[in-house]
Design a protein around this motif. Structure first.
Motif, PDB file in Angstrom:
ATOM      1  N   GLY A   1       0.811  -1.200   0.000  1.00 57.22           N
ATOM      2  CA  GLY A   1       0.000   0.000   0.000  1.00 57.22           C
ATOM      3  C   GLY A   1       0.850   1.258   0.000  1.00 57.22           C
ATOM      4  O   GLY A   1       2.048   1.224   0.308  1.00 57.22           O
TER       5      GLY A   1
ATOM      6  N   ARG B   1     -15.956  -0.646 -11.435  1.00 57.71           N
ATOM      7  CA  ARG B   1     -16.190   0.456 -10.496  1.00 57.71           C
ATOM      8  C   ARG B   1     -17.683   0.753 -10.358  1.00 57.71           C
ATOM      9  O   ARG B   1     -18.192   0.978  -9.252  1.00 57.71           O
TER      10      ARG B   1
ATOM     11  N   GLN C   1     -19.343  -1.569  -8.206  1.00 55.56           N
ATOM     12  CA  GLN C   1     -18.980  -1.359  -6.801  1.00 55.56           C
ATOM     13  C   GLN C   1     -19.626  -0.113  -6.216  1.00 55.56           C
ATOM     14  O   GLN C   1     -19.360   0.226  -5.064  1.00 55.56           O
TER      15      GLN C   1
ATOM     16  N   TRP D   1      -6.226   5.194 -11.639  1.00 58.43           N
ATOM     17  CA  TRP D   1      -5.544   5.664 -10.447  1.00 58.43           C
ATOM     18  C   TRP D   1      -4.396   4.727 -10.049  1.00 58.43           C
ATOM     19  O   TRP D   1      -3.321   5.169  -9.650  1.00 58.43           O
ATOM     20  N   HIS D   2      -4.610   3.451 -10.151  1.00 60.21           N
ATOM     21  CA  HIS D   2      -3.582   2.490  -9.743  1.00 60.21           C
ATOM     22  C   HIS D   2      -2.299   2.673 -10.555  1.00 60.21           C
ATOM     23  O   HIS D   2      -1.191   2.608 -10.004  1.00 60.21           O
TER      24      HIS D   2
ATOM     25  N   MET E   1       0.473   0.175  -4.580  1.00 58.33           N
ATOM     26  CA  MET E   1      -0.883  -0.050  -5.074  1.00 58.33           C
ATOM     27  C   MET E   1      -1.732   1.181  -4.791  1.00 58.33           C
ATOM     28  O   MET E   1      -1.621   1.802  -3.732  1.00 58.33           O
ATOM     29  N   GLY E   2      -2.599   1.512  -5.749  1.00 60.32           N
ATOM     30  CA  GLY E   2      -3.452   2.678  -5.568  1.00 60.32           C
ATOM     31  C   GLY E   2      -4.831   2.295  -5.064  1.00 60.32           C
ATOM     32  O   GLY E   2      -5.652   1.761  -5.821  1.00 60.32           O
ATOM     33  N   HIS E   3      -5.096   2.517  -3.792  1.00 57.82           N
ATOM     34  CA  HIS E   3      -6.398   2.208  -3.215  1.00 57.82           C
ATOM     35  C   HIS E   3      -7.318   3.424  -3.293  1.00 57.82           C
ATOM     36  O   HIS E   3      -6.878   4.567  -3.451  1.00 57.82           O
ATOM     37  N   ARG E   4      -8.611   3.174  -3.126  1.00 55.82           N
ATOM     38  CA  ARG E   4      -9.576   4.265  -3.266  1.00 55.82           C
ATOM     39  C   ARG E   4      -9.431   5.290  -2.136  1.00 55.82           C
ATOM     40  O   ARG E   4      -9.659   6.482  -2.346  1.00 55.82           O
ATOM     41  N   ARG E   5      -9.025   4.830  -0.954  1.00 58.60           N
ATOM     42  CA  ARG E   5      -8.863   5.790   0.153  1.00 58.60           C
ATOM     43  C   ARG E   5      -7.813   6.844  -0.185  1.00 58.60           C
ATOM     44  O   ARG E   5      -7.940   8.013   0.214  1.00 58.60           O
ATOM     45  N   ASP E   6      -6.771   6.425  -0.942  1.00 59.21           N
ATOM     46  CA  ASP E   6      -5.748   7.383  -1.363  1.00 59.21           C
ATOM     47  C   ASP E   6      -6.316   8.336  -2.404  1.00 59.21           C
ATOM     48  O   ASP E   6      -6.016   9.535  -2.406  1.00 59.21           O
TER      49      ASP E   6
END
Length: 723
Positions: free
Chosen positions: A257, A291, A294, A307-308, A318-323
């Motif tokens: 992460g 997406r 989701q 984004w990733h 890794m590009g997570h949604r929180r970032d």
């Protein structure tokens, strides 16, 4: 379905089956890879994927022999017994049979054999047959013939006679293994009464090569497009493919992460991209659909942002949604100002279109799948160029590996190029190494493939997408005729069959029929002929020698055709001209005498075959020049050998031919266009040039006068006899 299945039933005498528990590889004498799965006779699925040195054209599905597709369990055993007997003819039980085949069946063909047996057995099951002894000619064999004679996918399209013959042969061959198989036909019964499968299917075998060459209307645009892709697009695409591989490696390592301490660096990188006007990377269609499933809002400005890939490129994480949500305001500003576009082939360098030379970007921004499709297209273009200009078979093309190219410097800027491959056809399973001498165009084409794949030594080059040449060609043609190909100005390739077999035949005929044909004019036919000759001389037993034999056969046929055509012209009053015309006319006159002479009261049949037999000896002395025929019957009379001072040579030196003075040269109507073009060229380029010196002008005038003299002789030869 499991590979480790039940044990085969016992034979009819209730004793242990003679093939019980036999290892297929050991029984057949086949080598297996280390720690490979080893198929056993008892298995209902024989897994041959562990075969060592299996040819590349033996696809994965051909290594899985699934006997469970046979409806009748008893006939599954029969099929296993038969195929085991074919693979292991030296097994004591098989060797004791007088009618069993003695040559082992090639494992590459066993899948087709099982497919045909499966179809026959299931046809009988659907007809209500429970035992092979119940098979009847009228009720079962005839109906089966009607079934296999038409394609399943296209019922209106008949199957080729050779394929039908193979299906019929599989029904007949079972009888040869009576005493080995646990079940067989009734005593005295033989499908189709013992008639050969070929005669039933109407298949006529011949030693002549009946593969049609690729039509010039297809070959011309195909090769033009292929060379453009290899030489113009290939180097630029290779650089982009390298960048894609680097990203893949980075992505494999990016399994952690994003750290809190890395977010300022990520923010700074995004701000720089925005200031530089770099568009954000676009997410794939599959990613966007995921997406939405989701819960993403379809109107979200960041829905299409990859984004990733941004996080991977900048931070190796890794590009997570929180970032993403934490940096949303910055990302939205970036997307709104610079937009979103595909990540690959951005800012493409300018190249000339193939059709009109207009400068355009070599590629527009594309996603990863489009980049892969372009890479496959260029690799396929190289595949068919190598096939068209080397004569390699499909099996040999698929055996080419990374590091197989060699280049020998002979000095004075001359190089010999070779490709190491494996010879599969006509060899024991696995084949043997073989070398092909090729021209530089082929060398560059294969080099392009290696650069596109960054291939490691020993890595197969042409099996990653498809080892089916037909499917490869269909995809390439569709790509060339599609939006990407048309943007590059590629010529539209019409429909028609193209395969390595057809291209090999095309090349053989082009060399044999020189100087005519597309490749003779555009792709250095002389060099092609020299390369194949060098390969033949270097490895007399190699497949390049077999290709030279094909060329020789085609050349012999072509020379006979030209000789007969000259004789037919003679009969119509179109005489040859040149110093050798009188001798050639004398030969034709003697043929006339033989054809017209006959005993009183006896009729003489004059057909094409008889004319060819009479002219065969003369045709064997024919050598085809650029604008003449050379009837090389006496080396001492050959002007070219006198000029080169090599009177003992066995062939003329066509490159030194002065057909206007040689006593063995003739000119015919077919040569008129070449001489007229030559005369016009000399007149325009030399005689019309005011800067030409007097000596040069004098030589040009002699050349022009000689061309006009030969033209006059060609015209007068036909006119004189007609009068």
């Amino acid at each position: 379905m499991t590979i480790e299945s039940r044990t085969a039933p016992a034979s009819q005498n209730s004793q242990t089956h003679p093939f019980e528990g036999q290892d297929i590889f050991d029984a057949a004498g086949l080598e297996a890879s280390v720690d490979a799965h080893r198929p056993n006779f008892n298995h209902d699925v024989w897994d041959l994927s562990g075969l060592k040195d299996a040819p590349a054209t033996m696809g994965t599905f051909r290594k899985k022999l699934d006997f469970t597709r046979i409806v009748n369990p008893q006939w599954r055993l029969v099929a296993k017994e038969y195929l085991f007997s074919r693979l292991a003819p030296r097994h004591p039980v098989v060797a004791g049979s007088a009618s069993a085949f003695r040559t082992p069946l090639n494992p590459s063909t066993i899948w087709n054999e099982l497919r045909r047996l499966t179809r026959w057995f299931n046809h009988l099951s659907h007809a209500g047959v429970a035992h092979l002894g119940e098979v009847d000619q009228q009720r079962h064999c005839i109906s089966y013939l009607n079934e296999v004679a038409w394609k399943d996918a296209k019922p209106e399209e008949p199957v080729s006679p050779s394929t039908i013959a193979a299906f019929i042969h599989s029904t007949q061959v079972i009888q040869q293994y009576t005493g080995i198989l646990s079940e067989n036909y009734a005593p005295g019964f033989s499908p189709w009464g013992g008639k050969s499968a070929d005669s039933i299917a109407g298949y006529v075998r011949t030693t002549e090569n009946q593969v049609p060459p690729v039509p010039d209307t297809i070959l011309r645009p195909l090769l033009a497009n292929a060379f453009y892709l290899i030489e113009t697009i290939g180097p630029l695409l290779a650089a982009e493919a390298s960048r894609a591989r680097e990203f893949d490696e980075l992505q494999k390592r990016s399994i952690r992460g994003l750290k809190q301490s890395e977010r300022p660096r990520l923010r700074t990188a995004i701000e720089r991209l925005q200031q530089a006007g770099v568009a954000a990377p676009r997410l794939s269609a599959a990613g966007r659909a995921k997406r939405i499933s989701q819960g993403w809002d379809e109107e979200d400005p960041l829905l299409c942002l990859a984004w990733h890939s941004v996080v991977t490129t900048v931070a190796g994480a890794m590009g997570h949604r929180r970032d993403l949500e934490e940096l949303r305001p910055l990302l939205v500003a970036w997307v709104n100002e610079c937009g979103i576009e595909e990540s690959w082939c951005r800012d493409g360098a300018l190249v000339p279109r193939l059709d009109n030379q207009e400068q355009i970007p070599w590629a527009i921004p594309v996603d990863r799948s489009a980049l892969a499709a372009m890479k496959t297209a260029v690799e396929s273009a190289a595949f068919f160029v190598i096939s068209a200009l080397s004569g390699m078979r499909s099996s040999e093309l698929h055996e080419i590996r990374g590091g197989s190219l060699t280049r020998e410097d002979l000095g004075n800027g001359i190089y010999r190029h070779r490709i190491l491959s494996r010879r599969i056809k006509g060899q024991q399973f696995g084949g043997i190494d073989d070398l092909w001498v090729v021209i530089e165009d082929v060398y560059r084409a294969l080099g392009t493939v290696e650069s596109l794949q960054d291939a490691n030594p020993g890595e197969l080059l042409f099996t990653k997408q498809s080892n089916t040449a037909h499917l490869r060609y269909v995809r390439l043609r569709n790509w060339m005729n599609g939006p990407v190909g048309q943007r590059l100005g590629l010529a539209e390739v019409p429909e028609g069959p193209v395969s390595p077999r057809a291209l090999r035949r095309t090349l053989a005929l082009a060399i044999a029929q020189r100087p005519h044909g597309l490749m003779a004019a555009k792709y250095h036919l002389k060099h092609l002929s020299v390369a194949t000759t060098e390969g033949y001389a270097a490895r007399p037993g190699g497949h390049q020698a077999a290709f030279r034999a094909e060329i020789s056969a085609a050349e012999e046929s072509e020379h006979l055709r030209l000789t007969v055509a000259a004789y037919e012209d003679y009969k119509q009053g179109k005489l040859p001209s040149g110093q050798g015309a009188r001798e050639l006319t004398r030969v034709f006159a003697s043929v006339d005498e033989i054809l017209t002479s006959h005993q009183p009261g006896q009729a003489t049949v004059i057909d094409d075959r008889r004319v060819e037999r009479l002219l065969k000896a003369k045709a064997e002395s024919l050598f085809v020049g650029d604008a003449n025929y050379c009837w090389f019957t006496d080396p001492k009379k050959a002007l070219c050998l006198q000029l080169a001072q090599t009177p003992d040579a066995t062939e003329p030196l066509i490159g030194l031919c002065d057909s206007g003075r040689c006593p063995q040269a003739t000119h015919h109507g077919i040569h008129r266009e070449a001489w007229a073009s030559h005369a016009e060229s000399v007149k325009t380029v030399f005689l019309g040039n005011p800067r030409l010196s007097k000596p040069e002008l004098s030589r040009a005038q002699v050349t022009f006068d000689r061309a006009n003299r030969i033209l006059t002789e060609i015209d007068n030869a036909g006119a004189t006899h007609e009068g």
